[in-house]
Structures are given as structure tokens and as C-alpha cells.
Design an enzyme around this catalytic site. Structure first.
Site, PDB file in Angstrom:
ATOM      1  N   ASP A 395      14.543 -27.108  -5.435  1.00 36.51           N
ATOM      2  CA  ASP A 395      14.759 -25.765  -4.880  1.00 36.51           C
ATOM      3  C   ASP A 395      14.847 -24.794  -6.054  1.00 36.51           C
ATOM      4  O   ASP A 395      14.232 -25.028  -7.085  1.00 36.51           O
ATOM      5  CB  ASP A 395      16.013 -25.744  -4.006  1.00 36.51           C
ATOM      6  CG  ASP A 395      15.917 -24.720  -2.876  1.00 36.51           C
ATOM      7  OD1 ASP A 395      15.780 -23.528  -3.191  1.00 36.51           O
ATOM      8  OD2 ASP A 395      15.981 -25.108  -1.703  1.00 36.51           O
ATOM      9  N   HIS A 423      11.656 -24.025  -7.291  1.00 29.67           N
ATOM     10  CA  HIS A 423      11.215 -22.799  -6.616  1.00 29.67           C
ATOM     11  C   HIS A 423      11.353 -21.577  -7.505  1.00 29.67           C
ATOM     12  O   HIS A 423      11.251 -20.457  -7.029  1.00 29.67           O
ATOM     13  CB  HIS A 423      12.010 -22.591  -5.323  1.00 29.67           C
ATOM     14  CG  HIS A 423      11.697 -23.600  -4.272  1.00 29.67           C
ATOM     15  ND1 HIS A 423      12.293 -23.593  -3.021  1.00 29.67           N
ATOM     16  CD2 HIS A 423      10.859 -24.676  -4.270  1.00 29.67           C
ATOM     17  CE1 HIS A 423      11.825 -24.608  -2.298  1.00 29.67           C
ATOM     18  NE2 HIS A 423      10.965 -25.285  -3.041  1.00 29.67           N
TER      19      HIS A 423
END
Length: 589
Positions: A395, A423
Site C-alpha cells: 500500500d 502505492h
């Protein structure tokens, strides 16, 4: 003759030491009687002119031979052979040989004393008279330093007693092994960590040691203040692993290891915190029954029934609520230095309501497809410094958020961070469930982002309030990033989110020297219809498609600002200045 303690057990013998002393006295007396002058001046002349009387020569020679008998056989035989070949008239050589033999013999005596001491130590430990009133030392740690004796029979390991506080003799270093931790990777060491913390908590500037060479299985634990003394160091050199049994987590917990309400707390070292998150990421943990049975047989202290329960528990599904691996809450002057955090069930490192935080030299690692495994998460925290850190996760490498507090997140400085996979580095998501969010004065610079979903991103939910302002992204190198630059005020991680007019205000966002390659779109600005983004500036943006031609053009929606230089590719959708009628529903922080 031997020395004995009050309990009657012999500790060491001084018989050989007394014999050596008598031999040395005889050698010294004979040398003095011959008026041998060993001073530098005149030494050579005296050696040439004077000889020891034959009877004295032979006496010293015999004493040396007797003394050499106390040495180990090899050295004794070697010295005797050498002495038969030397010139017995060389006084200086005789004296040097005498000193050497006596010193070596004393070493042998002290070695024997050490042997006697170890036997005595073993007897004391066996009777439970060891360190901390019976916290026993385990055989796998026999390489540790021998103990010191303080008082009558009280043993304190030298490794633990690294410093003393004042004249009271209280230790400032607390090793979890001395509080019953086994460190074998199987036994539950939670209580030992709690006990060591309880002791360290009462001593200012103390150190809790998690030693290298051991693996400690620790269940959910909180190292908490506010009654702890300031300046505690959590020295992590070993490895801490999370339990993979669903029973250890109950219906689900939000954190695994937590430090709360502390002042000047530091966790440092070359050790590892391993959340063993794979059992959480999958619907059910991959268990090999043969491996489980091997584990049971290796821990023979467990009963058959408890071992069977462990297998059935591990085979059960983990709770839906996943814990953060390492969390700091409500603490001031926090440092995290050098450690590795890996495979967290969810976020790896979180700071909630903290001030004055430094994170450096840290490695965070989990697979790129591990769900919701943010690297570092900041929430309602101020004065944050993160640098020289490597983050690979599933993430956001770094996520910056604020909850219901008006203080929000401010004064955040991030530099020299390697990010990817993951991310990217994100501010948000902010304003979820109509909450107020406040983020300001954030700098991200001199950072490399590789193979991530986004590069530098701001994301907010519809319906929120508050603001994001005074943000600088500079000197960012991206490589094969899906979308390097993004503002998304329609963020939604659900299947569907309803449209709302309220929004978090975004202003003063600066992008400078963003260079590298992308795989989908170079820039994406999607701002609120009711509250457009203002003060967005772009300087030296050079982004190229990996495929050689971009797949999607830069996108802008209700985005106002300035192109300070030309960009590659051209970002012509950015509107100049400010909207003609700037909405007034902005809720200030």
C-alpha cells in the site's frame, strides 16, 4: 590451603599460587645476593665481568625446573629442553625465563580458579539463587559473559550490569533473557518482555535489550506510560515474531506491539519485527500438517493436548481485523533507528498523536500484493522527520492522515526515501465519513519511487472538511510508476461512493523536478466541483512513457495554478490563476 564461602563449598585453591610465590622469592633473593645490576647503564659491562657463583647458578636452575613442572606438559617439556642448551652464565636470560615461567604458572592457577568458579556458579543456579531471584539462564546462551558476584551468592550477569546508577547499584540495562525469555521462536515470551519493561520503566535513561541470536515469539503487548521515566531505549538486536494462532488475537486487535504515552522513547538496533502477515493476507493460512507436527515434537515441554489445540487453532481462520505491527501513541520525542519491520498483517509502523518524531535507517518490507500493508502511517502527529529509509509494501509507502483532531498532521519532512513496490507517498485519504482533516507544511524530496501505483499523491473523500495546504514535492525520481503525479478528491476504496458537495480544501501544492518514467498517465488532477484546487504549481516536470508513447494525456478538473516551466509531456489543462467566484464553504482548520 583453600578459601571457602560461608556455605562451606570450596571456590578456589591457592596452593599452587603459594608455591609459585615461594619460588619467586627464592629467585629474587638469589639475584639480590649476587648484586645483579639490571639498569640500562653498565649492564653489558657487568654481564661480561661478573658471573654468579656456581652453587647459586645451579640453585636458580633447579628452581626453574621445579616451577616449570606446574605448567601444562607441552610447555614444561619445551622449557626443560631449552634450558639444557642455554649458557648458565647468562644472568639476564635466567631472570627473564624465571619471570616467564612464574607468569604462565599464575595463569594456570587462575584458569583452575575459573573452573572451580564455574562449578560453584552451576550449583548456585541449580538451587535458584541466580539473577533476579531465580530467573534462570538457558543453556543455549552459555556463550554470555561470566557473572559477577554482588553480596552473598547473588549473581549478576556482566552483560546485564553494563552500568550502575549511583552508589545504590541499580542496573540501567534490562535484558529480556534475564526475565525468563527463551528466545527459541516457539515459546511465548510475552510475560518476560512485560517484566523487563516494568523494571526498565522505573529507571530514567534505561535500556531494554532484545539480544541478537534469538527469536522471540510475543503476543499483543503494550509498553505503556505515562508513569514511566523518560529516556528509555528499546535496543532491538534480535528478532520478534507475531503468533500465527488465531487464538492469540481473539476477535481481532488493531495493534500488535504498542508504545503509549512515553517521553523520549527510542527503539533502535539491527533487529527485526516480523508480523508473519501471510496468514492474514490469505483467506486461510497455508499450513503443512507435517511442519506443524515437527513444531510440536520440537517443543517437548508442551503436553499432547495443548499441542493438538495449537494445530487446530492455527488451521482456523484469522480475525478480519488486522493489527498494525508497531504503533506509537500519544508520545513525545520518539526515535526509530535502524530496525527492520516486515510482513505486517496491516500497517507496519504507525504514529498516532505523537510529536517530535524521527525515523531513519529503517527497512520496511512486505510483498507488493500484500493488502493494506502501509509502510509508515502518520495520524494527528506533528514535527515528523523521516529519512534514509527503504520501504517496500502493498500500500502507501508513507501515508499522512488526520482524524477528528484540529491539530491534524503538520511539519512533516521526508527525504532520501526509497519507495517501491507499493502505492507511492500519499497525503490521505482525508475526510472519510464526513470528518474534518487538517494537513499542512509537508515536504517530500530527494526520493526514489519505483514500480508503484502512484508517485506523489493527495487523496480525499467527498463530504469531508478541513484543508491540505503548503505542500512541496521536489526532486522525485520515478521509474515505471503508473501515475507519478495525482490529486484525487473523489477517492473511494469501496465499490461505490455517493456524490457529496462538501470537500477538503486543497491549496498551495508545489511540484518541482519530478522526473522519470510512467506506465499509464503522467499527471492526474481531479478536484472538487464545489471547492476547486488552487495554487498548484509545476516546475521542471519531465516524464516519459515506458512504451515510448503515453497511454493517457494529463488530466485536470477544476485545478488552478501555474506552469512555471514547460513540462514533458505538456500539461496544458492546468487553469491559470484562481476561479472567478471561489466558493466560501471552506471549513478552516
Amino acid at each position: 590451603m583453600s578459601i571457602k564461602k560461608k556455605d562451606g563449598r570450596g571456590i578456589t585453591s591457592i596452593t599452587c599460587r603459594g608455591q609459585l610465590k615461594r619460588n619467586l622469592d627464592r629467585i629474587t633473593t638469589d639475584s639480590d645476593a649476587g648484586n645483579l645490576d639490571m639498569s640500562h647503564s653498565g649492564y653489558d659491562n657487568q654481564i661480561e665481568k661478573r658471573e654468579l657463583r656456581p652453587n647459586r647458578q645451579q640453585g636458580i636452575f633447579n628452581i626453574l625446573l621445579q616451577t616449570s613442572a606446574s605448567l601444562p606438559p607441552y610447555f614444561s617439556l619445551t622449557i626443560r629442553m631449552r634450558m639444557t642448551k642455554i649458557n648458565r652464565k647468562d644472568d639476564a636470560f635466567f631472570l627473564i625465563i624465571a619471570i616467564f615461567i612464574v607468569s604462565a604458572s599464575l595463569g594456570t592457577c587462575y584458569g583452575r580458579e575459573g573452573k572451580h568458579w564455574r562449578h560453584s556458579e552451576a550449583r548456585l543456579l541449580k538451587k535458584g539463587q541466580g539473577h533476579r531471584g531465580g530467573h534462570r539462564h538457558h543453556r543455549q546462551h552459555h556463550h554470555r559473559l561470566l557473572p559477577k558476584v554482588m553480596g552473598a551468592g547473588y549473581i549478576v550477569p556482566q552483560e546485564t550490569m553494563t552500568s550502575l546508577a549511583g552508589s545504590s547499584g541499580s542496573t540501567t540495562t534490562f535484558n529480556v533473557l534475564d526475565y525468563g525469555a527463551k528466545g527459541d521462536g516457539h515459546a511465548d515470551d510475552t510475560k518476560a518482555f512485560e517484566a523487563a519493561w516494568a523494571a526498565a520503566c522505573q529507571v530514567a535513561a534505561s535500556t531494554l535489550v532484545v539480544p541478537s541470536g534469538s527469536v522471540f515469539m510475543v503476543k499483543p503487548i503494550s509498553f505503556s506510560g505515562p508513569n514511566c521515566k523518560p529516556g528509555i531505549v528499546f535496543q532491538l538486536d534480535g528478532k520478534i515474531i507475531a503468533p500465527t494462532s488465531s487464538q492469540a488475537w481473539g476477535s481481532g486487535l488493531l495493534k500488535w506491539i504498542e508504545f503509549t504515552k512515553l517521553t523520549k522513547i527510542k527503539i533502535k538496533g539491527k533487529g527485526i519485527i516480523d508480523g508473519q502477515g501471510s496468514v492474514w493476507w490469505n483467506d486461510s493460512p497455508p499450513v503443512n500438517p507435517t511442519d506443524e507436527l515437527d513444531l510440536v515434537s520440537s517443543t517437548t515441554q508442551n503436553s499432547t493436548n495443548s499441542s493438538t489445540d495449537m494445530i487446530s487453532t492455527n488451521l482456523s481462520k484469522m480475525p478480519s481485523t488486522k493489527p498494525t505491527a508497531l504503533r506509537f501513541y500519544g508520545s513525545t520525542d520518539v526515535t526509530v533507528d535502524g530496525i527492520t519491520i516486515q510482513n505486517s498483517p496491516q500497517t507496519h509502523l504507525k504514529f498516532d498523536s505523537c510529536t517530535d518524531v524521527q525515523v531513519f535507517g529503517v527497512t520496511i518490507s512486505s510483498p507488493g500484493d500484500s493488502p493494506n500493508t502501509d509502510g509508515i502511517h502518520l495520524q494527528n502527529s506533528q514535527n515528523m522527520l523521516i529519512y534514509s529509509t527503504d520501504i517496500a509494501c502493498g500500500d502507501d509507502c508513507v501515508s499522512i492522515q488526520s482524524g477528528c483532531s484540529n491539530s491534524g498532521c503538520s511539519n512533516v519532512y521526508i527525504h532520501n526515501v526509497n519507495c517501491g513496490p507499493g502505492h507511492g507517498i500519499s497525503i490521505g485519504g482525508l475526510g472519510k465519513d464526513n470528518t474534518k482533516a487538517c494537513v499542512s507544511n509537508v515536504t517530500v524530496r530527494d526520493t526514489i519511487i519505483t514500480g508503484t501505483l502512484t508517485g506523489v499523491r493527495i487523496k480525499t473523500w467527498q463530504g469531508g472538511s478541513g484543508s491540505v495546504q503548503d505542500i512541496m514535492f521536489s526532486n522525485i525520481q520515478v521509474s515505471e510508476v503508473h501515475t507519478p503525479i495525482m490529486i484525487d478528491q473523489f477517492y473511494c476504496d469501496k465499490g461505490k461512493c455517493k456524490n457529496e458537495t462538501a470537500a477538503v480544501a486543497i491549496s498551495g501544492i508545489n511540484y518541482m523536478n519530478i522526473k522519470g518514467t510512467y506506465t499509464a498517465q503522467p499527471a492526474h488532477f481531479a478536484c472538487s466541483d464545489s471547492l476547486p484546487c488552487i495554487g498548484v504549481s509545476l516546475t521542471t516536470i519531465e516524464l516519459k512513457s515506458v512504451q515510448g508513447s503515453h497511454l493517457y494525456d494529463p488530466f485536470c478538473w477544476e485545478t488552478y495554478g501555474e506552469l512555471k516551466t514547460t513540462t514533458e509531456p505538456p500539461i496544458t489543462c492546468l487553469q491559470k490563476g484562481k476561479p472567478s467566484n471561489l466558493p466560501s464553504q471552506h471549513v478552516p482548520c
